[in-house]
Enzyme design. Structure first.
Site, PDB file in Angstrom:
ATOM      1  N   SER A  98       0.802  -1.231   0.000  1.00 38.88           N
ATOM      2  CA  SER A  98       0.000   0.000   0.000  1.00 38.88           C
ATOM      3  C   SER A  98       0.829   1.272   0.000  1.00 38.88           C
ATOM      4  O   SER A  98       0.295   2.352  -0.283  1.00 38.88           O
ATOM      5  CB  SER A  98      -0.942   0.008   1.207  1.00 38.88           C
ATOM      6  OG  SER A  98      -0.213   0.197   2.398  1.00 38.88           O
ATOM      7  N   LYS A 127       0.852   4.651   6.865  1.00 37.74           N
ATOM      8  CA  LYS A 127       0.289   5.490   5.798  1.00 37.74           C
ATOM      9  C   LYS A 127       0.956   6.859   5.859  1.00 37.74           C
ATOM     10  O   LYS A 127       1.704   7.176   6.772  1.00 37.74           O
ATOM     11  CB  LYS A 127      -1.229   5.661   5.970  1.00 37.74           C
ATOM     12  CG  LYS A 127      -2.040   4.372   6.061  1.00 37.74           C
ATOM     13  CD  LYS A 127      -2.110   3.626   4.761  1.00 37.74           C
ATOM     14  CE  LYS A 127      -2.959   2.357   4.900  1.00 37.74           C
ATOM     15  NZ  LYS A 127      -2.870   1.511   3.686  1.00 37.74           N
TER      16      LYS A 127
END
Length: 297
Positions: free
Chosen positions: A81, A152
């Site tokens: 990701s 993230k």
């Protein structure tokens, strides 16, 4: 005169034997202890290496645990990701010290945070570690192997308004972000999941993966408590460097697009400017009083 000279250096003969012995004994013991001829105790033998080893290992483990708890911890990247910034299997070092001093996550930083609840059900998951891995992870000698953590990039912080329309850029407080330097090649900023506008509550952050079309980030969890935002209390720390493998060693700086002028405009003046503006009337009032007092004097 001979008696007087002797009395300055010798003990008086009329003193009890017990007193003379008590005064002589410490000097004699000190002399014996300092004697190079072995009059004192022989120095003890140093401990063998094998007897010292358990103590050294214990100290090393305690230090490793303290470092992992308060300073820096290693984390392993479990998914794709954050490509191409981070690859699956990379080991990153996370700064855990600054949050202890009240530092808040900033836009553009790559952060590790605990699962806010429900993010890992269908998203990134961590493999089940064995007993040795659990122990080494606990003391910080291996990346966290069991904790449900995610990594993230912070796109917006408390008070920001963030949105992204189809075929458009991510916009924070009315300023478009130029993300081409870090999002995965060929990805769009948000075509797979447009969103907003969303105002991020104070004490929370909006996060997105760099591989936008392969990241179940804030956009995909707006139905959960927090509407996709993450509490800063869940943030473990900022990822500061890729430490492993060696050929991928690199720092993780904040991209320049997050430093563009006016990004804070929607929130009014910056905190520093607000502080100066609030303090100025007080300073002027105080100076006026001091001036009046001197005039009166």
């Amino acid at each position: 005169m001979a008696v007087g000279a002797r009395s300055g250096h010798d003990e008086p003969e009329d003193r009890p034997e017990s007193e003379r012995s008590a005064e002589v004994t410490p000097d004699r013991a000190e002399s014996d202890g300092d004697s190079p001829d072995g009059g004192g105790r022989a120095p003890g033998k140093p401990r063998s290496f094998w007897k010292e080893l358990p103590l050294l290992i214990g100290i090393a483990l305690i230090l490793a645990l303290l470092i992992k708890t308060f300073l820096v911890q290693a984390f392993s990247i479990p998914s794709d990701s954050m490509q191409n910034t981070l690859q699956r299997g990379d080991r990153v070092l996370v700064d855990k010290l600054t949050p202890w001093f009240g530092s808040e996550p900033q836009r553009g930083e790559v952060v590790v945070f605990h699962d806010p609840g429900g993010w890992l059900v269908d998203g990134e998951s961590t493999p089940q570690p064995n007993l040795a891995q659990k122990f080494l992870s606990f003391i910080g000698l291996m990346p966290s192997a069991e904790e449900k953590d995610l990594i993230k990039r912070v796109i917006a912080v408390g008070g920001d308004t963030v949105e992204c329309r189809k075929n458009g850029p991510v916009v924070v407080n009315g300023k478009a972000l130029d993300e081409q330097s870090f999002i995965y090649p060929g990805n769009t900023p948000c075509n797979d999941e447009p969103f907003g506008p969303i105002t991020v509550p104070q004490g929370r952050i909006w996060v997105m993966g760099d591989h936008r079309q392969n990241s179940l980030d804030s956009r995909y969890h707006q139905e959960l408590p927090g509407q996709g935002t993450v509490s800063t209390d869940e943030v473990v720390g900022r990822a500061i460097v890729v430490a492993w493998p060696i050929n991928r060693w690199a720092t993780l700086p904040v991209p320049s697009t997050f430093d563009q002028p006016g990004l804070n405009a929607a929130m009014g003046m910056a905190p520093g400017a607000l502080g100066v503006a609030g303090a100025l009337p007080l300073v002027l009032w105080r100076r006026r009083r001091l001036t009046a007092g001197r005039t009166a004097g």
